[in-house]
Design a protein around this motif. Structure first.
Motif, PDB file in Angstrom:
ATOM      1  N   SER A 222       0.820  -1.164   0.008  1.00  0.00           N
ATOM      2  CA  SER A 222      -0.084   0.161  -0.084  1.00  0.00           C
ATOM      3  C   SER A 222       0.879   1.307  -0.025  1.00  0.00           C
ATOM      4  N   TYR A 223       0.288   2.337  -0.577  1.00  0.00           N
ATOM      5  CA  TYR A 223       1.071   3.718  -0.609  1.00  0.00           C
ATOM      6  C   TYR A 223      -0.036   4.698  -0.224  1.00  0.00           C
ATOM      7  N   THR A 224       0.765   5.643   0.649  1.00  0.00           N
ATOM      8  CA  THR A 224      -0.002   6.938   1.024  1.00  0.00           C
ATOM      9  C   THR A 224       0.709   8.282   0.532  1.00  0.00           C
ATOM     10  N   GLY A 225       0.115   9.006  -0.283  1.00  0.00           N
ATOM     11  CA  GLY A 225       0.997  10.190  -0.708  1.00  0.00           C
ATOM     12  C   GLY A 225      -0.145  11.395  -0.879  1.00  0.00           C
ATOM     13  N   TYR A 226       0.433  12.604  -1.189  1.00  0.00           N
ATOM     14  CA  TYR A 226      -0.390  13.757  -1.091  1.00  0.00           C
ATOM     15  C   TYR A 226      -0.217  14.560  -2.617  1.00  0.00           C
ATOM     16  N   THR A 227      -1.208  15.249  -2.870  1.00  0.00           N
ATOM     17  CA  THR A 227      -1.330  15.911  -3.942  1.00  0.00           C
ATOM     18  C   THR A 227      -0.646  17.342  -3.718  1.00  0.00           C
ATOM     19  N   GLU A 228      -0.290  17.947  -2.538  1.00  0.00           N
ATOM     20  CA  GLU A 228       0.377  19.033  -2.322  1.00  0.00           C
ATOM     21  C   GLU A 228       1.364  19.010  -1.345  1.00  0.00           C
ATOM     22  N   ASP A 229       2.219  20.198  -1.397  1.00  0.00           N
ATOM     23  CA  ASP A 229       3.478  20.164  -0.442  1.00  0.00           C
ATOM     24  C   ASP A 229       3.121  20.555   0.737  1.00  0.00           C
ATOM     25  N   TYR A 230       4.063  20.083   2.007  1.00  0.00           N
ATOM     26  CA  TYR A 230       3.681  20.223   3.254  1.00  0.00           C
ATOM     27  C   TYR A 230       4.130  21.833   3.529  1.00  0.00           C
ATOM     28  N   ASP A 231       3.253  22.465   4.156  1.00  0.00           N
ATOM     29  CA  ASP A 231       3.739  23.607   4.788  1.00  0.00           C
ATOM     30  C   ASP A 231       3.983  23.815   6.267  1.00  0.00           C
ATOM     31  N   PRO A 232       5.275  23.959   6.514  1.00  0.00           N
ATOM     32  CA  PRO A 232       5.478  23.614   8.057  1.00  0.00           C
ATOM     33  C   PRO A 232       4.969  24.790   8.874  1.00  0.00           C
ATOM     34  N   LYS A 233       4.264  25.754   8.401  1.00  0.00           N
ATOM     35  CA  LYS A 233       3.527  26.834   8.931  1.00  0.00           C
ATOM     36  C   LYS A 233       2.205  26.451   9.698  1.00  0.00           C
ATOM     37  N   GLU A 234       1.800  25.368   8.826  1.00  0.00           N
ATOM     38  CA  GLU A 234       0.662  25.090   9.061  1.00  0.00           C
ATOM     39  C   GLU A 234       0.237  24.423  10.486  1.00  0.00           C
ATOM     40  N   LYS A 235       0.891  25.138  11.724  1.00  0.00           N
ATOM     41  CA  LYS A 235       0.819  24.393  12.841  1.00  0.00           C
ATOM     42  C   LYS A 235       0.070  25.465  13.852  1.00  0.00           C
ATOM     43  N   GLU A 236      -0.427  25.000  14.982  1.00  0.00           N
ATOM     44  CA  GLU A 236      -0.997  26.020  15.874  1.00  0.00           C
ATOM     45  C   GLU A 236       0.055  26.347  17.006  1.00  0.00           C
ATOM     46  N   LEU A 237       0.622  27.510  17.372  1.00  0.00           N
ATOM     47  CA  LEU A 237       1.700  27.627  18.346  1.00  0.00           C
ATOM     48  C   LEU A 237       0.736  28.651  19.162  1.00  0.00           C
ATOM     49  N   VAL A 238       0.874  28.550  20.416  1.00  0.00           N
ATOM     50  CA  VAL A 238       0.212  29.432  21.414  1.00  0.00           C
ATOM     51  C   VAL A 238       1.357  29.805  22.382  1.00  0.00           C
ATOM     52  N   ALA A 239       1.658  30.926  22.401  1.00  0.00           N
ATOM     53  CA  ALA A 239       2.582  31.385  23.367  1.00  0.00           C
ATOM     54  C   ALA A 239       3.730  30.628  23.424  1.00  0.00           C
ATOM     55  N   GLY A 240       4.182  30.072  22.364  1.00  0.00           N
ATOM     56  CA  GLY A 240       5.585  29.208  22.288  1.00  0.00           C
ATOM     57  C   GLY A 240       5.345  27.916  22.889  1.00  0.00           C
ATOM     58  N   VAL A 241       4.330  27.508  23.071  1.00  0.00           N
ATOM     59  CA  VAL A 241       3.745  26.191  23.399  1.00  0.00           C
ATOM     60  C   VAL A 241       2.966  25.611  22.376  1.00  0.00           C
ATOM     61  N   LYS A 242       3.547  24.362  21.977  1.00  0.00           N
ATOM     62  CA  LYS A 242       2.757  23.664  20.890  1.00  0.00           C
ATOM     63  C   LYS A 242       1.612  22.678  21.372  1.00  0.00           C
TER      64      LYS A 242
ATOM     65  N   SER B  50      -0.082  16.546   8.615  1.00  0.00           N
ATOM     66  CA  SER B  50       0.925  15.627   8.633  1.00  0.00           C
ATOM     67  C   SER B  50       2.139  15.947   7.821  1.00  0.00           C
ATOM     68  N   PRO B  51       3.301  15.679   8.720  1.00  0.00           N
ATOM     69  CA  PRO B  51       4.549  16.041   7.940  1.00  0.00           C
ATOM     70  C   PRO B  51       5.017  14.971   6.995  1.00  0.00           C
ATOM     71  N   VAL B  52       4.224  13.647   6.887  1.00  0.00           N
ATOM     72  CA  VAL B  52       4.768  12.813   6.146  1.00  0.00           C
ATOM     73  C   VAL B  52       4.644  12.985   4.769  1.00  0.00           C
ATOM     74  N   VAL B  53       5.676  12.710   3.984  1.00  0.00           N
ATOM     75  CA  VAL B  53       6.007  13.068   2.452  1.00  0.00           C
ATOM     76  C   VAL B  53       5.016  11.823   1.728  1.00  0.00           C
ATOM     77  N   ARG B  54       5.284  10.610   2.287  1.00  0.00           N
ATOM     78  CA  ARG B  54       4.935   9.485   1.684  1.00  0.00           C
ATOM     79  C   ARG B  54       5.057   8.153   2.501  1.00  0.00           C
ATOM     80  N   ARG B  55       4.327   7.252   2.423  1.00  0.00           N
ATOM     81  CA  ARG B  55       4.252   6.225   3.379  1.00  0.00           C
ATOM     82  C   ARG B  55       3.936   4.868   2.601  1.00  0.00           C
ATOM     83  N   GLY B  56       4.780   3.964   2.574  1.00  0.00           N
ATOM     84  CA  GLY B  56       4.666   2.697   2.177  1.00  0.00           C
ATOM     85  C   GLY B  56       4.734   1.382   2.849  1.00  0.00           C
ATOM     86  N   VAL B  57       3.948   0.565   2.554  1.00  0.00           N
ATOM     87  CA  VAL B  57       3.821  -0.714   3.468  1.00  0.00           C
ATOM     88  C   VAL B  57       3.557  -1.900   2.705  1.00  0.00           C
TER      89      VAL B  57
END
Length: 331
Positions: free
Chosen positions: A102-122, A129-136
């Protein structure tokens, strides 16, 4: 059918009443748990019985239970982050040893800024998901009434923590399944048994379950799943300013408390061409998580079209909803 619905309702009530959780779980991206579009309808469970394509990841021993050559393709709209797709091929017909990939992939690139940060605490509310591809890949063989399987998971991913190096790695998967009676089956598996390098992208997961067939059209499932927590997404005390020593101590503390969940699921075929599926999951421990999923499929001998929807974190009714569309063809 009525027996199966009563079974699911009773167990769901038991799970709710048995919970004594202290606070809500921090969510991880949907892609981390997704097996197939059809698997999503059963909360990605089925250690004792599931469709062959989900079995590649859930339990490779189950690959040998279906003597067919089949393809599966699905497209997912997760609760947040990028859409992703999955494709799988299983050959359980041409050789004594069944094999699947099985293979999992994405149609768009990952944007590392798409994370919610609150007052320096994650906050743990990861939007993608930061995963580019997953193969099993998995292989399974039957030895009488017992089947055994082995496989591997390859993950290529951007680093969850900005500034860290990107990650590539392989983890080992193992599984066993069998029949106690013609109606009652059991199964157990271990995903990513070997690699700590990819533990935040393919966390070690233990699955065990039973499946009971009321008749040829209705099956009920009981599953238990234990998953190691994803440190950078689920550690409640992790801050961007912590030192490496502090982070190591926090990780060790988190590893002592893996996520444990129990699931009750039902699959029923109606009028020979329509299948309904549903599943409810409840956390076991001091962190609250409930999961609800369901799906419907149009099926015949060689073809099935499946629609599934899931709320992997029911406490987040708005932000945490997911739908997927699956296509399954047997050749």
């Amino acid at each position: 059918m009525a027996q199966a619905l009563i079974f699911l309702a009773a167990l769901s009530c038991f799970f709710v009443s048995a919970s004594a959780s202290a606070f809500d779980a921090r969510p991880i991206p949907n892609e981390y748990e997704a097996t197939t579009g059809t698997g999503l309808a059963l909360n990605n469970t089925g250690a004792a019985a599931t469709d062959a394509h989900a079995a590649v990841r859930v339990n490779p021993a189950l690959l040998s239970t279906e003597r067919a050559y089949s393809l599966n393709a699905g497209y997912h709209w997760p609760t947040s982050g990028r859409d992703f797709y999955q494709a799988a091929v299983v050959d359980g017909k041409t050789n004594a040893v069944a094999a699947g990939v099985s293979y999992t992939g994405y149609t768009e690139d990952y944007d590392p800024k798409e994370k919610e940060l609150v007052a320096g605490v994650k906050s743990g509310e990861a939007k993608d998901s930061p995963v580019v591809r997953r193969g099993v890949i998995g292989v399974g063989q039957a030895f009488g009434r017992i089947s055994a399987g082995i496989g591997a998971t390859y993950v290529e991913s951007h680093a969850i923590v900005e500034g860290d190096a990107d990650v590539k790695g392989v983890g080992l998967n193992l599984g066993v399944a069998g029949a106690i009676t013609p109606e009652l089956r059991f199964g157990a598996s271990l995903e990513n048994a070997s690699s700590r390098k990819i533990r935040d992208y393919a966390p070690r997961t233990i699955r065990a379950g039973m499946a009971y067939s009321f008749n040829e059209n209705v099956m009920a499932y009981l599953d238990f799943r234990q998953r190691d927590r994803v440190f950078a997404l689920e550690a409640p005390e992790w801050t961007l300013e912590d030192s490496a020593i502090e982070r190591k101590a926090q990780r060790e503390e988190l590893e002592k408390n893996p996520e444990r969940m129990a699931f009750a699921s039902v699959s029923a075929r109606v009028y020979d061409f329509f299948r309904l599926m549903g599943s409810y999951g409840q956390s076991v421990g001091d962190i609250e998580r409930r999961a609800l999923s369901g799906g419907a499929a149009v099926v015949n001998k060689n073809f099935s079209l499946t629609y599934t929807a899931s709320r992997p974190y029911m406490a987040r009714s708005t932000a945490h909803q997911a739908v997927s569309l699956g296509l399954d063809m047997a050749m």
